[in-house]
Motif scaffolding. Structure first.
Motif, PDB file in Angstrom:
ATOM      1  N   THR A  63      -3.922   6.950   0.626  1.00 33.58           N
ATOM      2  CA  THR A  63      -4.470   5.642   0.966  1.00 33.58           C
ATOM      3  C   THR A  63      -3.434   4.563   0.685  1.00 33.58           C
ATOM      4  OG1 THR A  63      -6.646   6.456   0.337  1.00 33.58           O
ATOM      5  CG2 THR A  63      -6.407   4.083   0.579  1.00 33.58           C
ATOM      6  N   VAL A  64      -2.786   4.661  -0.472  1.00 30.37           N
ATOM      7  CA  VAL A  64      -1.759   3.677  -0.830  1.00 30.37           C
ATOM      8  C   VAL A  64      -0.607   3.750   0.161  1.00 30.37           C
ATOM      9  CG1 VAL A  64      -0.064   3.048  -2.567  1.00 30.37           C
ATOM     10  CG2 VAL A  64      -2.374   3.699  -3.262  1.00 30.37           C
ATOM     11  N   PHE A  65      -0.160   4.969   0.440  1.00 37.72           N
ATOM     12  CA  PHE A  65       0.989   5.157   1.322  1.00 37.72           C
ATOM     13  C   PHE A  65       0.732   4.589   2.721  1.00 37.72           C
ATOM     14  CE2 PHE A  65       3.056   7.880   4.522  1.00 37.72           C
ATOM     15  CZ  PHE A  65       4.374   7.569   4.246  1.00 37.72           C
ATOM     16  N   PHE A  66      -0.383   5.021   3.334  1.00 39.17           N
ATOM     17  CA  PHE A  66      -0.694   4.543   4.681  1.00 39.17           C
ATOM     18  C   PHE A  66      -1.006   3.045   4.677  1.00 39.17           C
ATOM     19  CE2 PHE A  66      -0.943   8.920   5.966  1.00 39.17           C
ATOM     20  CZ  PHE A  66      -0.670   8.882   7.320  1.00 39.17           C
ATOM     21  N   MET A  76       1.046   0.366   6.970  1.00 37.57           N
ATOM     22  CA  MET A  76       0.425  -0.353   8.074  1.00 37.57           C
ATOM     23  C   MET A  76       0.155  -1.810   7.749  1.00 37.57           C
ATOM     24  SD  MET A  76      -2.012   2.575   9.490  1.00 37.57           S
ATOM     25  CE  MET A  76      -1.512   2.728  11.157  1.00 37.57           C
ATOM     26  N   GLY A  77       1.034  -2.414   6.997  1.00 34.98           N
ATOM     27  CA  GLY A  77       0.888  -3.850   6.802  1.00 34.98           C
ATOM     28  C   GLY A  77       0.443  -4.222   5.416  1.00 34.98           C
ATOM     29  N   GLY A  78      -0.201  -3.288   4.770  1.00 34.61           N
ATOM     30  CA  GLY A  78      -0.544  -3.420   3.367  1.00 34.61           C
ATOM     31  C   GLY A  78      -1.108  -4.756   2.960  1.00 34.61           C
ATOM     32  N   LEU A  79      -0.545  -5.303   1.903  1.00 33.42           N
ATOM     33  CA  LEU A  79      -1.154  -6.450   1.249  1.00 33.42           C
ATOM     34  C   LEU A  79      -1.076  -7.726   2.072  1.00 33.42           C
ATOM     35  CD1 LEU A  79       0.298  -5.506  -2.198  1.00 33.42           C
ATOM     36  CD2 LEU A  79      -2.105  -5.364  -1.522  1.00 33.42           C
ATOM     37  N   SER A  80      -0.173  -7.772   3.071  1.00 33.73           N
ATOM     38  CA  SER A  80      -0.046  -8.991   3.853  1.00 33.73           C
ATOM     39  C   SER A  80      -1.165  -9.095   4.889  1.00 33.73           C
ATOM     40  CB  SER A  80       1.300  -9.017   4.566  1.00 33.73           C
ATOM     41  OG  SER A  80       1.340  -7.981   5.518  1.00 33.73           O
ATOM     42  N   SER A  81      -2.013  -8.111   4.957  1.00 30.83           N
ATOM     43  CA  SER A  81      -3.070  -8.115   5.969  1.00 30.83           C
ATOM     44  C   SER A  81      -3.913  -9.383   5.858  1.00 30.83           C
ATOM     45  CB  SER A  81      -3.975  -6.889   5.807  1.00 30.83           C
ATOM     46  OG  SER A  81      -5.230  -7.262   5.304  1.00 30.83           O
ATOM     47  N   GLY A 115      -3.337  -2.504   7.287  1.00 28.22           N
ATOM     48  CA  GLY A 115      -3.214  -2.285   5.863  1.00 28.22           C
ATOM     49  C   GLY A 115      -4.315  -1.396   5.326  1.00 28.22           C
ATOM     50  N   PHE A 116      -4.888  -1.814   4.211  1.00 28.63           N
ATOM     51  CA  PHE A 116      -5.890  -0.974   3.551  1.00 28.63           C
ATOM     52  C   PHE A 116      -7.197  -0.946   4.327  1.00 28.63           C
ATOM     53  CE2 PHE A 116      -3.119  -1.987  -0.117  1.00 28.63           C
ATOM     54  CZ  PHE A 116      -2.658  -0.695  -0.288  1.00 28.63           C
ATOM     55  N   ASP A 117      -7.448  -1.989   5.148  1.00 26.39           N
ATOM     56  CA  ASP A 117      -8.640  -1.949   5.992  1.00 26.39           C
ATOM     57  C   ASP A 117      -8.577  -0.748   6.927  1.00 26.39           C
ATOM     58  OD1 ASP A 117      -9.646  -4.125   4.812  1.00 26.39           O
ATOM     59  OD2 ASP A 117      -9.249  -5.527   6.448  1.00 26.39           O
ATOM     60  N   GLN A 118      -7.365  -0.373   7.328  1.00 25.07           N
ATOM     61  CA  GLN A 118      -7.190   0.815   8.165  1.00 25.07           C
ATOM     62  C   GLN A 118      -7.099   2.073   7.307  1.00 25.07           C
ATOM     63  OE1 GLN A 118      -7.078   2.115  11.136  1.00 25.07           O
ATOM     64  NE2 GLN A 118      -6.013   4.009  10.626  1.00 25.07           N
ATOM     65  N   SER A 119      -6.246   2.054   6.303  1.00 23.47           N
ATOM     66  CA  SER A 119      -5.940   3.299   5.596  1.00 23.47           C
ATOM     67  C   SER A 119      -7.081   3.773   4.713  1.00 23.47           C
ATOM     68  CB  SER A 119      -4.669   3.150   4.778  1.00 23.47           C
ATOM     69  OG  SER A 119      -4.932   2.515   3.542  1.00 23.47           O
ATOM     70  N   SER A 120      -7.812   2.855   4.095  1.00 20.53           N
ATOM     71  CA  SER A 120      -8.839   3.305   3.161  1.00 20.53           C
ATOM     72  C   SER A 120      -9.983   4.054   3.851  1.00 20.53           C
ATOM     73  CB  SER A 120      -9.350   2.114   2.345  1.00 20.53           C
ATOM     74  OG  SER A 120     -10.376   2.514   1.495  1.00 20.53           O
ATOM     75  N   PRO A 121     -10.619   3.487   4.903  1.00 20.08           N
ATOM     76  CA  PRO A 121     -11.654   4.283   5.583  1.00 20.08           C
ATOM     77  C   PRO A 121     -11.076   5.524   6.251  1.00 20.08           C
ATOM     78  CG  PRO A 121     -11.757   1.974   6.247  1.00 20.08           C
ATOM     79  CD  PRO A 121     -10.491   2.138   5.466  1.00 20.08           C
ATOM     80  N   GLY A 122      -9.865   5.389   6.812  1.00 19.56           N
ATOM     81  CA  GLY A 122      -9.243   6.516   7.501  1.00 19.56           C
ATOM     82  C   GLY A 122      -9.012   7.684   6.567  1.00 19.56           C
ATOM     83  N   MET A 123      -8.389   7.386   5.425  1.00 19.36           N
ATOM     84  CA  MET A 123      -8.106   8.455   4.468  1.00 19.36           C
ATOM     85  C   MET A 123      -9.393   8.991   3.841  1.00 19.36           C
ATOM     86  SD  MET A 123      -5.021   9.294   4.537  1.00 19.36           S
ATOM     87  CE  MET A 123      -4.900   8.924   6.273  1.00 19.36           C
TER      88      MET A 123
END
Ligand SMILES: Nc1ncnc2c1ncn2[C@@H]1O[C@H](COP(=O)(O)OP(=O)(O)OP(=O)(O)O)[C@@H](O)[C@H]1O
Ligand SMILES: [Mg+2]
Lengths: 314, 389
Positions: B33-36, B40-45, B195-203
């Protein structure tokens, strides 16, 4: 009606062309008896046990266990019955105690009753001091004992044991056989399968010999042995001239048959004590050197051989 | 029921003992989750706005009002340029879209003729679609203000205070309650998850699918040792044994979701809790999907190796196609249509709807219903083919 009653049981896997594993099998076990099914690999022992414990449907015949029909009332059969499967049907990553407690719960035990019963069974299989160890750290014999213990938690009135001593050391085997005798003395009726004739001989009140799904003989050990006559088997090794030796020994007084088996002479004789010295005399006279000798009084092995022409263990 | 529970509890105890299980259920998912997320934009989202070129050929009151409305939108970043330069800026991808405010815009808005705005955008681009939505929202507000003012002015035409009515009405329309509500929906709709909006649900979906592995291999081992067969000799029925397995998977994956969602919400700022009932429904649906699929895989395949291989491939394909690795919004409509042949994409639709669009129970019903149809089909197939030896 007997405590376990089997009538004309038949099982064919994948009919119409599959293996007939049990073929027209009938027998009965009295309450309090130890009854053994003795037979080589593939004889149909496990299949018979599976049918009697309601895990497999027979393709013919009927059976009752503790008065309940295996097809009509499997729930009643399961309540009366404990089954020790041939394989180690346990969880290696759980401890001995956890394994027993799990199987106890699956037989409906709970709470204090379960705890007490697990303690009792641990004592019975002599593993109280190792109860907190995981099964994967146990020796083969210890695992076998847990495998038996898992079938005892609900105090079954009938116990089926399917080759419970396969692949373990003599000491563990001794402990298991003694344990089974104790259970039997405490009132448990036992159906035991094995391909070790010594076990069948030591434990059983009566023995059924099975081959290719059929019962080929049944009775007490003495009855079975007497059925093939009182003859002993003498096996002799010679350094050379096996055929000539056979021809000579064949006509010695007291020898009923002589044949070659694996480079040795195999003779059936009436009274081994009287005949063996004569065999040595003739050998000396004819210049034949005997390099080995073995005398076997008749046993279940002889019975199986006489009935099938094959050895029990191949 | 107590046999089902006993069976499930035994499975969970075995899982707890298994160090690999902890690695696959919690540690790796967090790391991924952290990696993706960073990839994908991470904290700047969220702070990133879509560039929009605006050419104001009018310069009137209404035009300036529209520009200031757009400036306050968190979705777009305005660049004021000449009308002639708009097409080129869009073609060169300096901006995602261009907005042309024609001369006479303010005047026509006040008259009965009706005003016209032109948005220049790249066909099919989702970014410019969002821009168009932002422009439309701003224009709608402007139009309704003007309309209300016009109605009010005509009603009080003869009054000496008629001149002030326009101002009063737009003042009233500025009331914060209204503005905030409009902003919420404007900022979330149509956005590409980053960012995490993508990676967290995805992972989350990826690794929940993956953790059916532990229970599926457990089931295969149980069949191999004969324990499964032995269970049939106990007081539990066939269906109770199967239900126990399913329950264990359900509990394990729910636990995993609670941890990963908690992490997403509180450590990565993903807005999972906007509608708890909808979230709970989605979690149960995901767990049920993983359990039913796990049961099916363990039913169809006999050997541990086959189960591991199938689970890895299935969870990867389902995750990738479902949009767990990259948002389906960046793919073409063809891919998205294919992706919706797998249940995970529907599940992710619901999950992203909750996180990004503020979806509630009514909106998630359809996608979750589709997932349940898949799950029930898997379950029926598994029960039908289930073998104890
Ligand atoms: N599920 C099955 N499907 C098809 N054939 C089977 C099945 N189970 C057993 N058999 C066949 O039935 C026959 C009897 O097998 P069974 O396991 O009952 O023998 P056994 O006496 O227990 O042998 P062993 O001493 O090796 O355990 C064998 O020929 C075996 O191949
Ligand atoms: Mg067997």
């Amino acid at each position: 009606m007997r405590f376990v009653e089997v009538r004309r049981l038949h099982k064919q896997f994948d009919p119409p062309k599959g293996t007939v594993a049990v073929d027209d099998l009938s027998f009965g076990i009295e309450q309090g008896e130890i009854y053994s099914l003795l037979g080589p690999n593939g004889a149909g022992k496990t299949t018979t046990i599976s049918i009697l414990s309601c895990l497999l449907r027979p393709t013919g015949g009927e059976a009752t266990v503790a008065g309940a029909s295996i097809t009509g009332d499997p729930a009643a059969v399961k309540r009366a019955l404990g089954v020790v499967p041939q394989e180690l049907a346990l969880y290696p990553d759980l401890t001995a105690r956890e394994n027993l407690a799990f199987w106890g719960k699956m037989y409906g035990l709970r709470g204090q009753q379960l705890d007490t019963r697990v303690d009792e069974v641990l004592a019975l299989i002599d593993l109280s001091d190792r109860q907190k160890d995981r099964l994967e750290s146990f020796s083969g014999g210890m695992k076998r004992r847990v495998n038996i213990g898992a079938a005892l938690l609900h105090k079954p009135r009938v116990l089926f044991l399917d080759e419970p001593t396969v692949g373990i050391d003599p000491q563990s085997r001794r402990a298991i056989l003694d344990g089974i005798k104790d259970l039997n003395r405490a009132g448990t009726t036992i159906l035991y399968t094995t391909h070790y004739m010594e076990e069948a001989q030591e434990l059983s009140n009566r023995i059924a010999i099975m081959d290719h799904g059929k019962m080929i003989a049944e009775g007490t050990h003495e009855e079975l042995v007497r059925s093939v006559g009182e003859e002993a088997t003498v096996t002799l090794s010679v350094d050379r001239d096996l055929d000539r030796s056979l021809a000579i020994w064949c006509s010695v007084e007291g020898v009923t048959s002589a044949e070659a088996q694996d480079d040795r002479a195999r003779l059936l004789v009436g009274d081994a004590n009287a005949v063996v010295p004569r065999l040595f005399e003739t050998a000396n006279r004819e210049g034949i050197r005997i390099t080995g000798v073995n005398v076997a009084e008749p046993n279940l092995e002889t019975v199986f051989l006489a009935l099938t022409g094959r050895a029990l263990r191949d | 029921m107590r046999y089902i529970w006993t069976l499930a509890a035994k499975d969970l105890l075995q899982t707890r003992r298994d160090r690999m299980a902890a690695l696959f259920t919690f540690i790796l998912p967090t790391a991924f989750t952290v990696f993706f997320g960073l990839l994908m934009g991470g904290l700047s989202s969220g702070s990133e706005r879509i560039p929009l070129a605006v050419a104001d050929g009018d310069g009137g009151v209404a035009a300036r009002k529209l520009v200031s409305l757009l400036e306050s939108s968190p979705l777009v970043e305005l660049k004021m340029i000449d009308a002639a330069a708009v097409d080129k800026a869009v073609d060169d991808e300096q901006v995602a879209a261009g907005l042309l405010i024609p001369a006479g815009f303010s005047a026509s808005l006040d008259s009965d003729v009706g005003a016209r705005l032109t948005v220049v955008r790249v066909l099919g681009s989702t970014g410019s679609q969002s821009v168009e939505e932002a422009v439309r929202a701003a224009a709608d507000r402007l139009a309704s203000e003007r309309l209300a003012a016009a109605v009010a002015v005509r009603t009080v035409e003869d009054s000496p205070r008629a001149a002030q009515v326009g101002e009063i009405v737009s003042g009233l329309l500025e009331r914060p309650a209204l503005t905030i509500a409009a902003k919420e929906s404007g900022s979330k709709a149509g956005q590409i998850p980053r960012g995490f909006d993508q990676s967290s649900p995805g992972m989350l979906v990826n690794w929940v699918m993956f953790s059916l592995l532990t229970v599926a291999t457990g089931l295969v081992m149980e069949r191999k040792t004969g324990a499964l067969r032995r269970l049939l000799g106990t007081h539990a029925s066939r269906s109770q044994v199967i239900a126990g397995k399913a329950l264990a998977m359900l509990i394990l994956t729910m636990l995993q979701q609670v941890l990963l969602i908690g992490l997403g919400q509180f450590a990565f700022g993903v807005d999972y809790l906007s509608d708890p009932p909808a979230l709970l429904m989605t979690m149960v649906t995901l767990s049920a999907l993983a359990s039913c699929l796990g049961l099916l895989i363990a039913t169809v395949f006999r050997s541990e190796q086959a189960v591991i291989a199938t689970t890895v491939i299935a969870s990867m394909v389902l995750s990738a196609l479902g949009g767990a690795w990259f948002p389906l919004e960046v793919t073409g409509p063809g891919f998205s249509r294919i992706a919706h042949l797998v249940p995970t994409s529907w599940l992710l639709d619901a999950l992203r709807g909750i996180v990004l669009k503020g979806w509630g129970v009514p909106e998630v019903l359809l996608p979750l219903g589709v997932v349940w149809a898949f799950s029930l089909a898997f379950f029926a197939l598994a029960v039908w083919r289930f073998r104890f030896e």
